[in-house]
Design an enzyme around this catalytic site. Sequence first.
Site, PDB file in Angstrom:
ATOM      1  N   HIS A  50       0.851  -1.203   0.000  1.00 37.74           N
ATOM      2  CA  HIS A  50       0.000   0.000   0.000  1.00 37.74           C
ATOM      3  C   HIS A  50       0.879   1.242   0.000  1.00 37.74           C
ATOM      4  O   HIS A  50       1.268   1.761   1.050  1.00 37.74           O
ATOM      5  CB  HIS A  50      -0.949   0.017   1.197  1.00 37.74           C
ATOM      6  CG  HIS A  50      -2.062   1.012   1.043  1.00 37.74           C
ATOM      7  ND1 HIS A  50      -3.359   0.638   0.768  1.00 37.74           N
ATOM      8  CD2 HIS A  50      -2.067   2.359   1.080  1.00 37.74           C
ATOM      9  CE1 HIS A  50      -4.114   1.727   0.664  1.00 37.74           C
ATOM     10  NE2 HIS A  50      -3.340   2.786   0.853  1.00 37.74           N
TER      11      HIS A  50
ATOM     12  N   HIS B  21       1.199   4.921  -2.441  1.00 45.58           N
ATOM     13  CA  HIS B  21       0.724   5.736  -3.553  1.00 45.58           C
ATOM     14  C   HIS B  21       1.891   6.426  -4.246  1.00 45.58           C
ATOM     15  O   HIS B  21       2.907   6.743  -3.629  1.00 45.58           O
ATOM     16  CB  HIS B  21      -0.292   6.764  -3.064  1.00 45.58           C
ATOM     17  CG  HIS B  21      -1.575   6.154  -2.616  1.00 45.58           C
ATOM     18  ND1 HIS B  21      -2.592   5.845  -3.491  1.00 45.58           N
ATOM     19  CD2 HIS B  21      -2.016   5.773  -1.388  1.00 45.58           C
ATOM     20  CE1 HIS B  21      -3.606   5.317  -2.819  1.00 45.58           C
ATOM     21  NE2 HIS B  21      -3.277   5.254  -1.539  1.00 45.58           N
TER      22      HIS B  21
ATOM     23  N   HIS C 106      -9.933   0.779  -1.869  1.00 43.04           N
ATOM     24  CA  HIS C 106      -9.867   1.350  -0.524  1.00 43.04           C
ATOM     25  C   HIS C 106     -11.230   1.196   0.175  1.00 43.04           C
ATOM     26  O   HIS C 106     -12.283   1.331  -0.445  1.00 43.04           O
ATOM     27  CB  HIS C 106      -9.562   2.840  -0.580  1.00 43.04           C
ATOM     28  CG  HIS C 106      -8.133   3.165  -0.851  1.00 43.04           C
ATOM     29  ND1 HIS C 106      -7.417   2.603  -1.879  1.00 43.04           N
ATOM     30  CD2 HIS C 106      -7.279   4.020  -0.224  1.00 43.04           C
ATOM     31  CE1 HIS C 106      -6.185   3.102  -1.881  1.00 43.04           C
ATOM     32  NE2 HIS C 106      -6.070   3.954  -0.884  1.00 43.04           N
TER      33      HIS C 106
ATOM     34  N   GLU D 186     -11.513   3.113   6.220  1.00 44.48           N
ATOM     35  CA  GLU D 186     -10.633   4.045   6.922  1.00 44.48           C
ATOM     36  C   GLU D 186     -11.454   5.270   7.320  1.00 44.48           C
ATOM     37  O   GLU D 186     -11.818   5.445   8.466  1.00 44.48           O
ATOM     38  CB  GLU D 186      -9.431   4.446   6.078  1.00 44.48           C
ATOM     39  CG  GLU D 186      -8.477   5.343   6.880  1.00 44.48           C
ATOM     40  CD  GLU D 186      -7.375   5.979   6.050  1.00 44.48           C
ATOM     41  OE1 GLU D 186      -6.284   6.184   6.608  1.00 44.48           O
ATOM     42  OE2 GLU D 186      -7.615   6.293   4.880  1.00 44.48           O
TER      43      GLU D 186
ATOM     44  N   ASP E 131       1.510   4.124   2.823  1.00 48.26           N
ATOM     45  CA  ASP E 131       0.478   4.969   2.241  1.00 48.26           C
ATOM     46  C   ASP E 131       1.088   6.151   1.469  1.00 48.26           C
ATOM     47  O   ASP E 131       1.312   6.053   0.273  1.00 48.26           O
ATOM     48  CB  ASP E 131      -0.488   5.446   3.326  1.00 48.26           C
ATOM     49  CG  ASP E 131      -1.867   5.814   2.780  1.00 48.26           C
ATOM     50  OD1 ASP E 131      -2.068   5.711   1.560  1.00 48.26           O
ATOM     51  OD2 ASP E 131      -2.740   6.195   3.575  1.00 48.26           O
ATOM     52  N   ASP E 132       1.359   7.248   2.143  1.00 46.65           N
ATOM     53  CA  ASP E 132       1.921   8.456   1.524  1.00 46.65           C
ATOM     54  C   ASP E 132       3.018   9.034   2.424  1.00 46.65           C
ATOM     55  O   ASP E 132       2.778   9.985   3.172  1.00 46.65           O
ATOM     56  CB  ASP E 132       0.829   9.516   1.314  1.00 46.65           C
ATOM     57  CG  ASP E 132      -0.230   9.080   0.330  1.00 46.65           C
ATOM     58  OD1 ASP E 132       0.085   8.989  -0.871  1.00 46.65           O
ATOM     59  OD2 ASP E 132      -1.375   8.828   0.750  1.00 46.65           O
TER      60      ASP E 132
END
Length: 349
Positions: free
Chosen positions: A16, A18, A200, A203, A281-282
């Site tokens: 995961h 991005h 997704h 969350e 994630d980011d």
Amino acid sequence: MERVRDVRALPKAHLHLHFTGSMRPATLLDLADKYGVHLPEALKGGEPPKLRATDERGWFRFQRLYDIARSCLRSPEDIQRLVRETAEEDVRDGSGWLEIQVDPTSYAPRLGGLIPALEIILDAVRAASRETGLGIRVLVAANRMKHPLDARTLARLAVRYADQGVIGFGLSNDERRGFARDFDRAFAIARDGGLLAAPHGGELSGPASVRDCLDDLHATRVGHGVRAAEDPALLRRLADRGVTCEVCPASNVALGVYEKPEDVPLRTLYDAGVPMALGADDPLLFGSRLAAQYEIARTAHGFSDTELAELARQSVQGSRAPEDVRRKLLAGVDAWLGGTGSDARPGGE
């Protein structure tokens, strides 16, 4: 004295992450200077911005910062640099396999169109894999905020490049908007083309969004999925089906889904038998990369090294890595736990 092993030396898969969000902060500053892009203070300080996306205003701010960062990626050379540096960071954190998520429509205007954009990205992935030794594949992700017809176009494109590095199809952006079922046709196209379904859910929205991913999109992985912890029946379903949740503890806290790392329900999911793959994630916006997620499991949730090794195994098993790569990574996990390398050190952190 209990042995404490270095989580960076633990072989793992990263499922995961991005595309723009994987950028190094220093690279963003370089590219912004190169193109004369004015960065807000939140992206200039070298520290992750203060974010809280549990309301629409907060999510808008998060998206705005992300869009500004993405606007600094304008040439094939920029794409190559991002992917190479991302691979270097992953290797440093013990990743032996990376599945990176990208919506090529976001880059198409500056890279000559949708097909050229995806081809440039895939070329960069192949080059970075050769240079670093890291196995890398791509998930093409549709944007939940756009029309479902756009998602179908992306699904067909993803299938077209399934033999050139695309292994899955996702659905990102604010899961509170619209319905998963609006994208069911796009996911059917992707599944029929042999791609992994990894939308997704769970969350920013609660357990119902995870159920929608399962019922409407037939997900075999769920991006995030942590809110499933609020529904014991859903946890049993995820465990029974072996659906991997791509859990990103640092981003959950950064976006205000949970107040502190201890509140992220890692232990609840783990004890329920739900497979997990920890992800960053980011990192550009949340300030931590892959190994830090394992440190959160250790320090905030009391995961033992045996349990951390099991999380690493689950990440590999939930991936689309070829069988030989899986065997190598799983053997590395056993070696890490057995202390046969130089990755074990006595004492505390």
